[in-house]
Enzyme design. Structure first.
Site, short mmCIF file in Angstrom:
data_model
loop_
_atom_site.label_atom_id
_atom_site.label_comp_id
_atom_site.label_asym_id
_atom_site.label_seq_id
_atom_site.Cartn_x
_atom_site.Cartn_y
_atom_site.Cartn_z
CG HIS A 195 -21.58 -24.17 27.53
ND1 HIS A 195 -22.18 -23.10 28.06
CD2 HIS A 195 -21.91 -25.09 27.20
CE1 HIS A 195 -22.99 -23.94 28.83
NE2 HIS A 195 -23.02 -25.41 28.10
CD GLN A 210 -23.03 -35.17 28.19
OE1 GLN A 210 -24.35 -34.96 28.16
NE2 GLN A 210 -22.70 -34.40 28.29
CE1 TYR A 265 -29.33 -17.46 30.26
CE2 TYR A 265 -28.76 -19.06 31.92
CZ TYR A 265 -29.16 -17.48 31.72
OH TYR A 265 -29.27 -16.57 31.98
CG LEU A 266 -23.23 -21.00 25.51
CD1 LEU A 266 -22.51 -20.38 23.72
CD2 LEU A 266 -23.34 -22.20 25.50
#
Ligand code: AMP
Length: 287
Positions: free
Chosen positions: A37, A153, A32-33
């Site tokens: 991204h 992350q 779901y770019l």
């Protein structure tokens, strides 16, 4: 653009590239770019001979009450965006290709993964570390591209790569934002129009804190209080956390110095959004 759905298909191409002495950049995504991204893929294209993007909604990093089933997916749109960007190969496996029914090996981390999002989403980083280890072992990249939007992350993955001696460079890429300052995220698509307006409060609150730090405030309790007050002025916002942490260990700091991180997680309605800045970074452009 090559589309590999299985590990064998991907490996055949990778081995060929390796035999030719080509360098490979890997951009892991859940699809779901958006432009965030794509910015990772563009960075990879500049620095490597070949760019591989993975597209995998990793069930292991979602808790039982989280949004795995409704996570947005649109393979055709993603494929067109990656093709336009010049990605060389997309690795888009099914969950069954990545996890055998009797799968029972995990990459786990302490300390860095236990604060912030690790506290709110206890299985997430185990899922992230395990799937990235698998992707690295499949793609053998020279470099892996990750967004600073997901700052914890990034810190977790940097630590994993160092601790376990993965022979790759982790490249952190700047957060790409909407016009008003909201960090782009696949989850922004969950927001109803009035929630989308309310989500503006995240970048506004962070910018307020950046301005206070630029004016000399280094006391983390004061910065945290400033952000919380601003966020709570928005009736649709509910704070998960507002913190001030060391940029490497993700542990609380009393006094902020350059390189420390100020991360926030805020629910707007049922949608949980995260954002952050690093002390010393340029100010977030907020409209
Ligand atoms: P996701 O598909 O949400 O797992 O994200 C895949 C990668 O894109 C992660 O490394 C994210 O940090 C990165 N990413 C997501 N949103 C942004 C953004 N707004 N700017 C830059 N990178 C991002």
């Amino acid at each position: 653009m090559i589309i590999a759905k299985t590990i064998d298909e991907a490996r055949k191409v990778i081995w060929q590239w390796k035999a030719e002495g080509l360098t490979i950049g890997l951009c892991p995504t859940m699809g779901y770019l958006h432009e965030g991204h794509i910015s990772l893929m563009e960075a990879s294209k500049k620095e490597n001979d070949k760019t591989v993007a993975s597209l995998f909604v990793n069930p292991m990093q979602f808790g039982p009450t989280e949004d795995l089933a409704k996570y947005p997916r649109d393979f055709e749109r993603d494929r067109a965006m990656m093709e336009a960007c010049g990605v060389d190969m997309v690795f888009a496996p099914e969950a069954s290709e990545m996890y055998a029914e009797d799968f029972c090996t995990f990459v786990d981390m302490t300390i860095v993964s236990e604060t912030l999002c690790g506290k709110s989403r206890p299985v997430m980083f185990r899922g992230v570390c395990t799937v990235l280890t698998k992707l690295i072992n499949i793609v053998y990249p020279n470099r892996m591209y990750m967004g600073k939007k997901d700052a914890q992350q990034l810190a977790v993955v940097r630590r994993m790569v160092r601790d376990l001696n993965f022979n790759i460079e982790v490249v952190g890429c700047p957060t790409i934002r909407e016009e008003d300052g909201l960090a782009k995220s696949s989850r922004n698509s969950y927001l109803a129009p009035e929630e989308r307006k309310a989500a503006h409060i995240l970048s506004q609150a962070l910018r307020l804190a950046q301005d206070a730090i630029a004016a000399g405030q280094r006391n983390s309790a004061s910065i945290i209080a400033l952000i919380k007050t601003k966020i709570l002025s928005e009736p649709l916002a509910e704070i998960d956390y507002v913190e001030a942490v060391d940029g490497l260990s993700m542990q609380h700091v009393e006094t902020l110095s350059d390189g420390d991180l100020v991360p926030i997680a805020v629910k707007i309605g049922t949608t949980r959004l995260i954002d952050n800045f690093t002390v010393g970074d340029p100010p977030i452009e907020v409209k």
